[in-house]
Design a protein around this motif. Structure first.
Motif, short mmCIF file in Angstrom:
data_model
loop_
_atom_site.label_atom_id
_atom_site.label_comp_id
_atom_site.label_asym_id
_atom_site.label_seq_id
_atom_site.Cartn_x
_atom_site.Cartn_y
_atom_site.Cartn_z
N ALA A 169 -22.09 -79.35 -56.18
CA ALA A 169 -21.68 -77.91 -56.21
C ALA A 169 -23.10 -77.02 -56.48
CB ALA A 169 -20.53 -77.55 -57.17
N MET A 170 -22.74 -75.91 -55.87
CA MET A 170 -24.04 -74.85 -55.78
C MET A 170 -23.58 -73.47 -56.05
SD MET A 170 -26.90 -74.20 -53.09
CE MET A 170 -28.17 -75.27 -53.76
N THR A 171 -24.24 -72.80 -56.97
CA THR A 171 -23.78 -71.29 -56.94
C THR A 171 -25.23 -70.46 -56.84
OG1 THR A 171 -23.04 -69.70 -58.14
CG2 THR A 171 -24.19 -71.30 -59.45
N GLY A 172 -25.12 -69.32 -56.23
CA GLY A 172 -26.24 -68.41 -56.31
C GLY A 172 -26.17 -67.11 -56.87
N ALA A 173 -25.05 -66.93 -57.56
CA ALA A 173 -24.82 -65.89 -58.25
C ALA A 173 -25.02 -65.88 -59.88
CB ALA A 173 -22.92 -65.52 -58.03
N SER A 174 -24.94 -64.46 -60.46
CA SER A 174 -25.17 -64.73 -62.08
C SER A 174 -23.96 -65.37 -62.56
CB SER A 174 -25.37 -63.20 -62.22
OG SER A 174 -24.28 -62.45 -61.97
N GLN A 175 -22.81 -65.02 -62.10
CA GLN A 175 -21.58 -65.70 -62.64
C GLN A 175 -21.27 -66.97 -61.70
OE1 GLN A 175 -17.94 -63.18 -62.37
NE2 GLN A 175 -16.59 -64.83 -63.02
N ASP A 176 -21.17 -68.19 -62.30
CA ASP A 176 -20.64 -69.40 -61.77
C ASP A 176 -19.23 -69.42 -61.19
OD1 ASP A 176 -20.56 -72.15 -60.98
OD2 ASP A 176 -20.71 -72.85 -62.74
N ARG A 177 -19.06 -69.37 -60.28
CA ARG A 177 -17.70 -69.68 -59.64
C ARG A 177 -17.47 -71.03 -59.00
NH1 ARG A 177 -18.64 -64.12 -59.29
NH2 ARG A 177 -19.76 -64.18 -57.50
N ALA A 178 -18.52 -71.87 -58.99
CA ALA A 178 -18.46 -73.27 -58.19
C ALA A 178 -18.34 -74.20 -59.33
CB ALA A 178 -19.68 -73.07 -57.85
N ALA A 179 -18.11 -74.09 -60.50
CA ALA A 179 -17.91 -74.83 -61.28
C ALA A 179 -19.06 -76.03 -61.38
CB ALA A 179 -16.36 -75.86 -61.31
N ILE A 180 -20.36 -75.75 -61.48
CA ILE A 180 -21.39 -76.77 -61.31
C ILE A 180 -21.68 -77.48 -62.49
CG2 ILE A 180 -22.50 -75.09 -59.92
CD1 ILE A 180 -24.46 -74.43 -62.23
N GLN A 181 -21.20 -77.27 -63.54
CA GLN A 181 -21.24 -77.94 -64.97
C GLN A 181 -20.40 -79.37 -64.88
OE1 GLN A 181 -21.95 -75.97 -68.66
NE2 GLN A 181 -21.71 -73.81 -67.62
N VAL A 182 -19.40 -79.18 -64.13
CA VAL A 182 -18.59 -80.52 -64.00
C VAL A 182 -18.84 -81.36 -62.66
CG1 VAL A 182 -17.02 -79.62 -66.03
CG2 VAL A 182 -16.42 -79.06 -63.53
N HIS A 183 -19.72 -81.12 -62.05
CA HIS A 183 -20.26 -82.02 -60.96
C HIS A 183 -21.14 -83.20 -61.00
CE1 HIS A 183 -17.78 -79.10 -58.74
NE2 HIS A 183 -17.75 -79.63 -57.84
#
Length: 550
Positions: A169-183
């Motif tokens: 999972a990847m995010t490019g925003a200041s707020q993580d909406r992709a749940a990158i910490q549980v991938h």
């Protein structure tokens, strides 16, 4: 939106022909069930409780209106007239006939879609923020980078048979909406003080039987090395991950067993053989992919139109509720991103009928440049709607039953298909979701509760992501009977946390009442306008447990 080139289309067409031959040999008895298993799973085909299930890839959640129409036609011709959007932004058909799956794949290929690597022990569909490219807080559009990962992972010969499935999972925003910490791998794009693009790389996150929050492996990776560094991580996992026990085969187990320092050392050692090699990214390669994700030619929206939109919001209570919950700010003044709710009590969360697919495709053409997104929360998004057409769109959505002004509330729950479909499930999920929706349908009460994530899984595989729900519900089997375990305090995003089990599990008919008691504690204990998760973190689980089990 990315469009296939000749190589992409040829590859997908050849895979369809290959699988058609494999299916014909299987149905003729020339291939055993055991031999057919790895062939079908890498084409997204499962054998579920009552029928086959086909999982179709929606890369990083992006869909064109023409593709949604094709999905609608496939659902009507080859299934039972509906599809189910998942938490990984894919869509599933729950009732295809086995012998017709190659025909479905051929139909998908005609609109640049496939089901490759939506199952099996390989690298699955990369996911990202549903507002990628339009979010106001975005640092870098992650979609081109997701596309590069998609191209790199598809049919990667070294990673076709990993110890277990693998998710990025990847995010490019200041707020993580992709749940990158549980991938298995989580990626955050950011800019350093000099304005240079960097990638923060996490590894070893995941839910399922052993939920784990990922660790940072590299905080300051230059973008040129994105693919080679990911490859180093997957190589280490492929070499040292356990294959003797599928419950201990995910990369999270390896990272915890080695410790993050030793895991990082092994990754760096492996990367030394790959760094600055042929897969190092160049500006030319990245720019070629970026050209598929240019902004549409948005017409200017006048200040007067924006003022009229705000005035309507103040004067029309129903419209205001919709805007507050289902409308997200856009990077371009005068535009909004609109979430279409797929949460209705007479359907499973995430389900959409073929008729609705056609209607939504028409709306995408009319209001949002023919494009839409699938969300982790099992909803849809029209990402480029001018505010002077928002009221008109709202009324159209209301006619379709997709204007429920409940996005982000308790009613916007996540739910896996559960025992109604899945052969792995210990218990049904959909009836629990529907019972909760029926119990808590008063909008004023939902709005008073504020943002609240409720996630339901039918088994420990956690397809409903119950571990990271503010309230999580897990179906469990006790001597052949279905029970439900409740957890509290999970969350995803920048402050990811894993929920704690409240106590002994409950009968299905008791679950709505248990949730009611949990909410009573929250309402009694919260400070003014304090969200549920903040109240839980302040007072802990004990008051909830005492009230529920009193």
């Amino acid at each position: 939106m990315y469009r296939y080139d000749t190589y992409d289309q040829t590859l997908v067409n050849e895979r369809v022909a290959q699988f058609r031959g494999q299916m014909e040999r299987y149905l003729a008895g020339q291939i055993s069930d055991a031999e057919f298993l790895p062939l079908r799973v890498q084409n997204g085909l499962y054998i579920q409780r009552y029928a086959p299930m086909l999982r179709i890839a929606v890369p990083y959640g992006m869909l064109g209106s023409y593709q949604l129409r094709k999905l609608a036609d496939i659902a009507s011709q080859y299934d039972r007239g509906y599809g189910h959007f998942t938490t990984r932004t894919n869509i599933q058909l729950n009732w295809p006939k086995l012998e017709e799956v190659p025909d479905i794949l051929a139909e998908l290929a005609s609109v640049q879609m496939h089901s490759i690597q939506t199952s099996g022990n390989d690298i699955r569909n990369t996911t990202t923020d549903q507002f990628a490219g339009v979010a106001k807080d975005e640092v870098e559009d992650p979609r081109p980078w997701c596309e590069l990962i998609r191209q790199w992972t598809t049919f990667h010969p070294e990673f076709a048979y990993l110890p277990r499935k693998f998710k990025i999972a990847m995010t490019g925003a200041s707020q993580d909406r992709a749940a990158i910490q549980v991938h298995d791998i989580g990626l955050r794009l950011w800019h350093n003080a000099a304005g240079e693009l960097r990638v923060c790389v996490l590894a070893g996150g995941g839910l399922g039987r052993t939920p784990v929050i990922g660790d940072v492996v590299c905080e300051d990776l230059p973008w040129q090395h994105l693919l080679t560094y990911i490859e180093a991580i997957v190589r280490v996992y492929n070499q040292f991950g356990r294959r003797d026990n599928k419950f201990k085969a995910r990369i999270k187990i390896l990272v915890k067993a080695l410790g993050i320092e030793e895991f990082r050392r092994r990754v760096e050692d492996e990367w030394a053989h790959l760094k600055d090699g042929p897969q190092t990214l160049s500006s030319e390669v990245v720019d070629a992919v970026r050209r598929h994700f240019v902004d549409p030619e948005r017409r200017p929206v006048s200040d007067v139109a924006i003022e009229q939109f705000e005035a309507l919001r103040l004067s029309d209570r129903a419209f205001a509720r919709f805007v507050t919950n289902n409308v997200t700010d856009h990077k371009v003044p005068g535009y909004k991103a609109i979430t279409l709710s797929l949460k209705r009590r007479d359907y499973a969360p995430g389900d959409i009928t073929a008729e609705q697919m056609h209607e939504v495709a028409d709306l995408a053409d009319e209001y949002s440049f023919g494009k839409l997104r699938v969300t982790h929360e099992q909803n849809l998004v029209l990402s480029d709607v001018p505010v002077d057409r928002l009221e008109e769109l709202w009324r159209r959505l209301d006619e379709l039953g997709m204007a429920n002004p409940t996005v982000g509330t308790l009613a916007d729950l996540i739910c896996c298909p559960g025992g109604d479909y899945c052969a792995l499930a210990n218990a049904k999920s959909i009836p629990i979701a529907q019972a909760i929706q029926a119990r808590f349908e008063d909008l004023d009460f939902l709005y008073d509760l504020g943002p609240l994530d409720l996630n339901i899984s039918g088994c420990m595989n956690a397809c409903g992501h119950h571990h990271v729900g503010h309230i999580g519900i897990l179906g469990v089997d006790k001597k052949g009977e279905e029970y439900y375990q409740v957890s509290l305090g999970g969350s995803q995003g920048d402050e990811t946390s894993l929920g704690k089990i409240l106590g002994p599990s409950f009968y299905s008919e008791d679950v709505p009442g248990v949730i009611d008691k949990v909410l009573q504690v929250y309402v009694d204990q919260r400070h003014a306008e304090e969200p549920f998760i903040d109240t839980y973190r302040r007072i802990g689980i004990k008051p909830f447990k005492e009230h529920v089990y009193a």
